[in-house]
Design an enzyme around this catalytic site. Sequence first.
Site, short mmCIF file in Angstrom:
data_model
loop_
_atom_site.label_atom_id
_atom_site.label_comp_id
_atom_site.label_asym_id
_atom_site.label_seq_id
_atom_site.Cartn_x
_atom_site.Cartn_y
_atom_site.Cartn_z
N LYS A 90 -2.42 7.14 1.23
CA LYS A 90 -2.19 7.41 2.65
C LYS A 90 -1.06 8.44 2.72
O LYS A 90 0.11 8.09 2.87
CB LYS A 90 -1.84 6.10 3.36
CG LYS A 90 -2.06 6.18 4.86
CD LYS A 90 -2.07 4.79 5.46
CE LYS A 90 -1.92 4.83 6.96
NZ LYS A 90 -2.93 5.58 7.67
N ARG A 116 0.84 -1.21 0.00
CA ARG A 116 0.00 0.00 0.00
C ARG A 116 0.87 1.26 0.00
O ARG A 116 0.56 2.24 -0.67
CB ARG A 116 -0.95 0.00 1.21
CG ARG A 116 -1.95 1.14 1.16
CD ARG A 116 -3.00 1.04 2.24
NE ARG A 116 -2.45 1.19 3.59
CZ ARG A 116 -3.16 1.11 4.71
NH1 ARG A 116 -4.47 0.86 4.65
NH2 ARG A 116 -2.60 1.26 5.89
N GLU A 123 -15.85 6.95 6.25
CA GLU A 123 -15.04 6.25 7.25
C GLU A 123 -14.98 7.12 8.49
O GLU A 123 -15.59 8.19 8.53
CB GLU A 123 -13.63 5.96 6.70
CG GLU A 123 -12.85 7.20 6.32
CD GLU A 123 -11.47 6.89 5.73
OE1 GLU A 123 -10.99 5.76 5.84
OE2 GLU A 123 -10.87 7.82 5.17
#
Length: 289
Positions: A149, A50, A182
């Site tokens: 991220k 990721r 989220e």
Amino acid sequence: MKIYIDGIFYEEKDAKISVFDHGLLYGDGVFEGIRFYQGKVFRLQEHIDRLFDSARSICLQPPLPKEKIIDAALETIRCNKLNDGYIRLLITRGIGNLGLNPAHCPHPTVIIIADSIQLYPSEIYEKGLKVVTCATRRVSAAALSPMVKSLNYLNNIMAKIEAVQAGAGEGLMLNEQGFVAECTADNVFIIKNGKILTPKVGAGALAGITRAVIFELASNLGIPLQEADITRHEVFVADECFLTGTAAEVISMVELDSRPIGEGVPGPITQRLTHEFRQLTQRTGTTIY
Ligand code: PMP
């Protein structure tokens, strides 16, 4: 504590980077938060994959290949003689000038911090979290993909400030359409009539590593799980609700905006998943020593 910066371990007081690093000037960089349990790093490869996807998406070429970053992360834990804890792994854009252009930052910086972790108190796991809906919406995927991220967490921090001001344990973030995206640092799941539902990552959620583990566990346990558009109303009337994240693991959410969810206590499916998740963290992972 020893901190890794670009191949060298520094004492905490000496672990410093330049004020011209675009990670500081612009939040330009990517990161991962990774857990290790009893001498084993949980889902290390998934986190590194990721990280590299986040980096690729923002045109940041990591200065080391994946294997070398994995070695550095393991070495950082060993250097600090830790068995249980948390790794914060960053790749910043590196030193540039005061302009935005990353082309003037030829050397990205890799920083790795390994520390013990402050979890929510065990009482919160037993009683569940109270959550409020934040007025701050999740940044649109058209503006900046929530899949990246990045070191720029201001969107989530704005929501976190609201949650803290409301005295809540977490803040629920909606997307521009008003669907649940989220929480500020966790993915969200609801359970209704024995079925688990969670927002699609396209709705503004990070593709959480813990979220992916829940997909596996649900499948192993034969509990149906589906991605869906979820409204606040559906959270209010859910039987159970829980949040997932590397730091929080699996934690029950028992209240949204002063409405108890289900019985207002952690439900049986959430408890089962929490148990199974903990078992998995003890059983699996990359050996450190
Ligand atoms: N969403 C956000 C915004 C997060 O920061 C995190 C924590 N990394 C998560 C979800 C949960 O993701 P993971 O399970 O990979 O930690």
